[in-house]
Write a protein that holds these residues in place. Structure first.
Motif, PDB file in Angstrom:
ATOM      1  N   LEU A   1       0.833  -1.142  -0.023  1.00  0.00           N
ATOM      2  CA  LEU A   1      -0.127  -0.102   0.107  1.00  0.00           C
ATOM      3  C   LEU A   1       0.934   1.275   0.164  1.00  0.00           C
ATOM      4  O   LEU A   1       0.453   2.152  -0.710  1.00  0.00           O
ATOM      5  CB  LEU A   1      -0.691  -0.147   1.168  1.00  0.00           C
ATOM      6  N   ALA A   2       1.918   1.346   0.762  1.00  0.00           N
ATOM      7  CA  ALA A   2       2.882   2.323   0.624  1.00  0.00           C
ATOM      8  C   ALA A   2       3.637   2.776  -0.573  1.00  0.00           C
ATOM      9  O   ALA A   2       3.379   3.833  -0.967  1.00  0.00           O
ATOM     10  CB  ALA A   2       3.884   2.001   1.664  1.00  0.00           C
ATOM     11  N   ILE A   3       3.919   1.702  -1.263  1.00  0.00           N
ATOM     12  CA  ILE A   3       4.402   1.876  -2.642  1.00  0.00           C
ATOM     13  C   ILE A   3       3.432   2.267  -3.442  1.00  0.00           C
ATOM     14  O   ILE A   3       3.709   3.394  -4.338  1.00  0.00           O
ATOM     15  CB  ILE A   3       5.044   0.515  -3.052  1.00  0.00           C
ATOM     16  N   LEU A   4       2.244   1.766  -3.361  1.00  0.00           N
ATOM     17  CA  LEU A   4       1.142   2.354  -4.365  1.00  0.00           C
ATOM     18  C   LEU A   4       0.876   3.662  -4.095  1.00  0.00           C
ATOM     19  O   LEU A   4       0.580   4.586  -4.851  1.00  0.00           O
ATOM     20  CB  LEU A   4       0.039   1.461  -4.254  1.00  0.00           C
ATOM     21  N   ARG A   5       0.679   4.240  -2.990  1.00  0.00           N
ATOM     22  CA  ARG A   5       0.507   5.440  -2.411  1.00  0.00           C
ATOM     23  C   ARG A   5       1.367   6.462  -3.093  1.00  0.00           C
ATOM     24  O   ARG A   5       1.107   7.712  -3.380  1.00  0.00           O
ATOM     25  CB  ARG A   5       0.297   5.554  -0.985  1.00  0.00           C
ATOM     26  N   ARG A   6       2.754   6.075  -2.797  1.00  0.00           N
ATOM     27  CA  ARG A   6       3.779   6.881  -3.097  1.00  0.00           C
ATOM     28  C   ARG A   6       3.886   7.120  -4.478  1.00  0.00           C
ATOM     29  O   ARG A   6       4.549   8.417  -4.865  1.00  0.00           O
ATOM     30  CB  ARG A   6       5.114   6.250  -2.435  1.00  0.00           C
ATOM     31  N   LEU A   7       3.715   6.137  -5.242  1.00  0.00           N
ATOM     32  CA  LEU A   7       3.991   6.505  -6.695  1.00  0.00           C
ATOM     33  C   LEU A   7       2.512   6.847  -7.513  1.00  0.00           C
ATOM     34  O   LEU A   7       2.623   7.036  -8.583  1.00  0.00           O
ATOM     35  CB  LEU A   7       4.611   4.927  -7.285  1.00  0.00           C
ATOM     36  N   SER A   8       1.503   6.738  -6.747  1.00  0.00           N
ATOM     37  CA  SER A   8      -0.017   7.154  -7.555  1.00  0.00           C
ATOM     38  C   SER A   8      -0.091   8.333  -8.030  1.00  0.00           C
ATOM     39  O   SER A   8      -0.376   8.523  -9.301  1.00  0.00           O
ATOM     40  CB  SER A   8      -0.852   6.861  -6.439  1.00  0.00           C
ATOM     41  N   ASP A   9       0.312   9.299  -7.315  1.00  0.00           N
ATOM     42  CA  ASP A   9       0.031  10.789  -7.527  1.00  0.00           C
ATOM     43  C   ASP A   9      -1.358  10.870  -8.022  1.00  0.00           C
ATOM     44  O   ASP A   9      -1.407  11.495  -9.105  1.00  0.00           O
ATOM     45  CB  ASP A   9       1.301  11.281  -8.684  1.00  0.00           C
ATOM     46  N   GLY A  10      -2.245  10.387  -7.403  1.00  0.00           N
ATOM     47  CA  GLY A  10      -3.556  10.430  -7.758  1.00  0.00           C
ATOM     48  C   GLY A  10      -4.248   9.700  -9.147  1.00  0.00           C
ATOM     49  O   GLY A  10      -5.136   9.716  -9.389  1.00  0.00           O
ATOM     50  N   ARG A  11      -3.321   8.914  -9.694  1.00  0.00           N
ATOM     51  CA  ARG A  11      -3.480   8.141 -10.838  1.00  0.00           C
ATOM     52  C   ARG A  11      -4.161   6.931 -10.560  1.00  0.00           C
ATOM     53  O   ARG A  11      -4.737   6.312 -11.295  1.00  0.00           O
ATOM     54  CB  ARG A  11      -2.263   7.989 -11.702  1.00  0.00           C
ATOM     55  N   PHE A  12      -4.096   6.333  -9.662  1.00  0.00           N
ATOM     56  CA  PHE A  12      -4.265   4.874  -9.182  1.00  0.00           C
ATOM     57  C   PHE A  12      -5.531   4.462  -8.708  1.00  0.00           C
ATOM     58  O   PHE A  12      -6.111   5.391  -7.730  1.00  0.00           O
ATOM     59  CB  PHE A  12      -3.151   4.091  -8.704  1.00  0.00           C
TER      60      PHE A  12
END
Length: 770
Positions: free
Chosen positions: A637-648
């Motif tokens: 979850l931390a990886i996805l939140r960090r890389l999401s930038d609102g896209r995911f």
């Protein structure tokens, strides 16, 4: 500060006496459980009163000691109020931190009990830097790292995470990752994540059709005595001893061993070895350092031949001889002194139930003598009378001392005086003497009361003694919860107050103080309950742009299934597949062509730099347009939140444990749009959650859950990478390598009635074929 690196020695306290033993023999801190919601629910555990008493005692010691309370199980919706009361008890007692697994408990601490620190339990399965940093950012003050980590991993996380780390150094081990083990829950209905583990990994299993069984999952005990100074020098905050189910004697002896090692207190290797031997007489299995130095062979980690306590190896059977009355005597040369009533165990092949033959010494003598001895020295040739029911014992069998009277005497636990255990709250009094009576004020820091006692006071014959008499009377609080920090006396007219009147005034003001404190406490709890009710009143709003009614989860390496009838295919990535991003992208493109709408899922365990590899793959795939993702743990979850930038669009698999409405709402606040219901939620619990979870939960309707996820191959005697095993009831399990780890599952899938849950109002369903 002198710059010296220190680590606390943290000991288990499954009972009040065990807590006293820990402190007496050198623990800097203890961890304990309350009556429920503890991962060791079957330990004696602590009442609220005993918790307050042990906290008062620990904090009175010099240097001050710490107490941590474990509220570290998954919590059902109908147990939230119980969690509130448990947290209230810990806050009232003044515990130094709460050990937490469920995000609901953490959220309650954050919102309603801000005086409490939160430590992330090993049940949260934190096994990489990403997970530790994520919990730090949420507000956890310490992370208990997964036992599976190597020293290099521990050192890196400790150095870079910016949060205290805690590491297990001694005690029992689980075969699978703690917090991810579902074996007991699905085999016996007793969930390890709910504090009721049945220790199935200690059970006997056999290959189908083979009557000969062994203990292929039974782990040796962790023993890192040789490495505790390395961990201390690496900056690990806390060195933890496992054992809340163990006796006070065990706690005392193990704590003493590690205290002396950390302090460099052993005079020589012989003294150190004797201390190790003492511990082993109390409780021990064969030892392992697990993965501390990196990968290790299964035979150094698992003991497939025996389970339970062995003891300290003291010799080998030289012979068994009969006397003239037919009694059998066991002859050997013990490597430590023995005395009558010590316990011995003899280990030999084909032991029944995987346990050595054990007995207490009733009679013994030196070889060649006829006179019984009460005690014998080490290295002597000894004969010990065997019980009549003893099996045939072969020459050469190993003999263990499994109980020592001398060790019990050495680690006798002292019971403190009642005054040392008194949990008293501070209160300041102000007493004013007037001709018409006594006016009292009590201030207990947030709770204050006033009381007037009408009476007639006359002039004092010895006015210089009045103030001392008042202070003495108002300091007599031994049978109450209070301790007077100060007693200010105002007596401008030099009046005399009889001791009986002063005592009456003290009792009255204390009663008022108790009543006011109880009312304030009741209001605070009512406010917490009201806040929870408001937060729970509305369903969790759906945020998936296109909620999939039916989704299927498959492994990236699997043959592509027919995707007819599924709105979304969730492809579970492996750490190995993420190493070659270009090949991974091509494979995903093939999946997309075959199945249409895809969601990509990160692995449940990412170690040895695997989280960095997977994060790089996420970044590359996101740049290529993949935006629908699923996570299986905190670090994912931390990886996805960090890389999401609102896209995911992010969903969570059941292993993130949205086990109740509060934890589900917490994950929702973290950007999770929907979650697979935890596999451990039974049908009735799920149906009860429909009010808030109808549009949040994806109900798993066909699945084979990971019962064990382990770094170690079971010791089944074969060399295959796919193993079939049966337990003694004939239930079959399958173990196979997946992404470099050994995954054990039930041979048969679990199937739920999808129509039943749809009729109840649920809108999303998951078929897990991983």
């Amino acid at each position: 500060m002198d710059g010296k690196v220190t680590s606390e020695l943290l000991s288990p306290a499954g009972s009040f006496e065990a807590a006293l033993a820990a402190f007496q023999f050198g623990a800097d801190a203890i961890y304990l459980g309350l009556g429920s919601l503890s991962a060791r629910a079957e330990a004696v555990n602590f009442s609220a009163d005993d918790l307050a008493r042990i906290c008062a005692y620990a904090h009175s010691l010099s240097p001050r000691r710490s107490v941590y309370a474990a509220i570290n199980t998954l919590v059902r919706d109908d147990e939230i109020d119980e969690a509130v009361l448990a947290l209230d008890a810990t806050a009232s007692a003044g515990v130094d931190a709460v050990i937490v697994q469920d995000f609901a408990v953490f959220d309650l601490i954050r919102r309603h009990f801000p005086s409490l620190k939160a430590h992330a339990s090993t049940q949260m399965a934190i096994h990489n830097l990403e997970g530790a940093v994520a919990l730090r950012d949420l507000g956890f003050s310490r992370v208990v790292l997964a036992r599976e980590l190597s020293f290099d991993e521990i050192r890196r996380i400790t150095a870079e995470a910016g949060v205290e780390t805690e590491v297990f150094v001694h005690g029992a081990l689980c075969y699978g990752y703690s917090g991810l083990c579902l074996f007991s829950a699905f085999r016996t209905g007793r969930s390890g994540n709910r504090g009721r583990c049945a220790y199935c990994c200690r059970g006997e299993f056999h290959a189908p059709g083979d009557a000969h069984g062994s203990y292929p999952f039974s782990m040796r005990d962790l023993f890192l005595l040789d490495h505790v100074r390395d961990l201390r020098d690496a900056g690990v905050a806390s060195l933890k001893i496992e054992g809340r189910m163990k006796s006070p004697l065990y706690v005392a002896s193990v704590t003493d061993l590690y205290r002396r090692e950390l302090d460099g207190a052993f005079a020589d290797a012989r003294e150190r070895n004797e201390a190790i031997s003492d511990v082993r007489t109390v409780f021990s299995r064969p030892a392992t350092s697990l993965y501390f130095d990196g990968a290790s062979s299964p035979d150094r980690i698992i003991d497939p031949c025996a389970v339970g306590h062995r003891g300290a190896l003291v010799g080998q059977v030289r012979s068994v001889r009969r006397d003239e009355r037919g009694a059998r005597w066991l002859r050997f040369a013990p490597q430590r002194p023995l005395e009558v009533h010590d316990g011995l165990q003899v280990e030999f092949p084909d032991m029944e139930g995987g346990r050595p033959f054990g007995f207490a010494i009733d009679r013994m003598r030196l070889a060649g003598e006829r006179r019984d001895r009460f005690e014998v020295p080490s290295e002597s040739r000894v004969e010990v009378l065997l019980p009549r029911d003893a099996p045939v014992i072969p020459d050469g069998a190993q003999v263990f001392c499994a109980s020592s009277q001398a060790v019990k005497r050495r680690f006798a636990v002292r019971t403190p005086r009642d005054a040392e255990l008194r949990a008293a709250l501070p209160v300041a009094f102000k007493v004013t003497l007037e001709p018409g009576g006594i006016s009292c004020e009590a201030d207990a820091g947030g709770v204050a009361v006033r009381r007037s006692i009408p009476t007639t006071l006359g002039p004092a014959r010895n006015p210089d003694m009045t103030a001392d008499a008042v202070r003495k009377a108002f300091s007599r609080l031994g049978d109450t919860r209070w301790s007077a920090t100060s007693v200010d006396v105002e007596d401008p007219l030099s009046l005399y107050a009889p001791a009986s009147v002063l005592n009456e005034a003290r009792r009255a003001i204390v009663a008022d103080l108790d009543a006011e404190r109880a009312a304030a406490h009741d209001k605070a709890i009512a406010d917490v309950r009201a806040a929870i009710a408001v937060a729970s009143a509305t369903p969790i709003s759906p945020t998936l742009p296109q909620p999939p009614r039916r989704s299927v989860k498959v492994r990236i390496e699997a043959n592509m299934p027919r995707c007819d009838g599924f709105d979304e295919t969730v492809v579970a990535l492996s750490c190995e597949a993420c190493r070659d991003v270009a090949a991974l992208a091509r494979r995903i493109a093939e999946w997309k062509t075959a199945c249409g709408r895809l969601r990509l899922s990160l692995p449940i365990v990412m170690r040895h730099g695997e989280s960095d590899i997977c994060a790089a793959a996420v970044s590359a795939l996101a740049d290529a347009g993949f935006k629908d993702w699923e996570c299986c743990d905190v670090s994912g979850l931390a990886i996805l939140r960090r890389l999401s930038d609102g896209r995911f669009s992010i969903t969570a698999d059941g292993s993130l444990y949205s086990f109740n409405g509060l934890s589900a709402r917490f994950l929702r606040s973290m950007g999770v749009a929907a979650a697979v219901a935890p596999f451990e939620m039974d049908d009735e619990q799920l149906l009860d959650a429909v009010g808030y979870g109808a549009s949040w939960f994806m109900v798993p309707v066909r699945f084979r859950p990971n019962l064990f996820i382990s770094e170690t191959r079971p010791m089944d005697g074969s060399s295959s990478n796919a193993i079939a095993l049966e337990d003694r009831s004939g239930r079959r399990f399958e173990t196979a390598v997946r992404d470099g780890r050994w995954i054990t599952r039930d041979a048969a899938p679990i199937v739920r009635d999808e129509a039943r849950f749809a009729a109840a109002g649920f809108t999303m369903f998951r078929h897990d074929l991983t």
